[in-house]
Scaffold this motif. Structure first.
Motif, PDB file in Angstrom:
ATOM      1  N   LEU A  61       0.870  -1.210   0.010  1.00  0.00           N
ATOM      2  CA  LEU A  61      -0.115   0.026  -0.004  1.00  0.00           C
ATOM      3  C   LEU A  61       1.039   1.335  -0.075  1.00  0.00           C
ATOM      4  CD1 LEU A  61      -3.092  -0.913   2.356  1.00  0.00           C
ATOM      5  CD2 LEU A  61      -3.147  -0.540  -0.084  1.00  0.00           C
ATOM      6  N   GLN A  64       2.361   1.542  -3.437  1.00  0.00           N
ATOM      7  CA  GLN A  64       1.311   2.158  -4.322  1.00  0.00           C
ATOM      8  C   GLN A  64       1.108   3.580  -4.309  1.00  0.00           C
ATOM      9  OE1 GLN A  64      -2.513   0.173  -3.890  1.00  0.00           O
ATOM     10  NE2 GLN A  64      -3.731   1.114  -5.310  1.00  0.00           N
ATOM     11  N   TRP A  65       0.890   3.828  -2.742  1.00  0.00           N
ATOM     12  CA  TRP A  65       0.643   5.523  -2.747  1.00  0.00           C
ATOM     13  C   TRP A  65       2.045   6.050  -3.146  1.00  0.00           C
ATOM     14  CZ3 TRP A  65       2.620   9.119   0.660  1.00  0.00           C
ATOM     15  CH2 TRP A  65       2.069  10.319   0.926  1.00  0.00           C
TER      16      TRP A  65
END
Length: 172
Positions: A61, A64-65
């Protein structure tokens, strides 16, 4: 922390974790394995000066961010380049500690080398949260002559700015 608070500690302030018996076993700081026993005060600031590394982002995550920001990540790695002289090295972490970012590092004298955690968090009683990073968000050129806000911010956020930004949202 026990009552649900948050604690963000960076680099040379690591003794706020290391010198507390209840937290010393979470992050084992250099210079070597010490298990849950606190090592001497100011023993871990031994990292090689001028470090700039390609750090592995361990959380999908977060990766991805970071991908939302140009230049923050490429092939799962971010360039971390703002560490202090004699930065604090982590030797290892307890299995309950989450490693978000890691990279190859070495001590100033070259006797300690290898993959080391650079950014970690620990959940206390499923409510409080501890966050530790070995790096800073501003460069070495500002260590001694820190300009005032907003001049020290620079024009673009660095990858570690973005990592810490992500973790500030996570720590809340």
């Amino acid at each position: 922390l026990e009552a649900g608070g948050r604690l963000y500690v960076t680099d040379w302030s690591y003794d706020w974790i290391e010198q507390l018996d209840s937290y010393a076993g979470l992050i084992d700081f250099e210079p070597g394995k010490s298990d849950a026993v606190p090592e001497g005060i100011n023993a871990a600031p031994i990292g090689s000066d001028g470090l700039s590394v390609q750090a592995t982002i361990k959380d999908s995550l977060m990766a991805q961010w970071l991908g939302l920001f140009p230049g923050a990540i490429a092939n799962g790695k971010s360039t971390i380049s703002h560490t202090s002289a004699s930065w604090v090295m982590m030797h290892d972490v307890n299995s309950d500690v989450k490693v978000w970012v890691e990279a190859e590092g070495s001590s100033s004298d070259g006797t300690i080398t290898g993959m080391r955690p650079l950014t970690v968090t620990y959940n206390v009683n499923k409510c409080g949260k501890l966050l530790f990073t070995s790096y800073h968000t501003e460069g070495r050129e500002d260590d001694f002559f820190v300009p005032t806000f907003p001049d020290y911010c620079g024009e673009n956020a660095s990858p570690q700015d973005r990592i810490l930004e992500f973790l500030i949202f996570d720590i809340a």
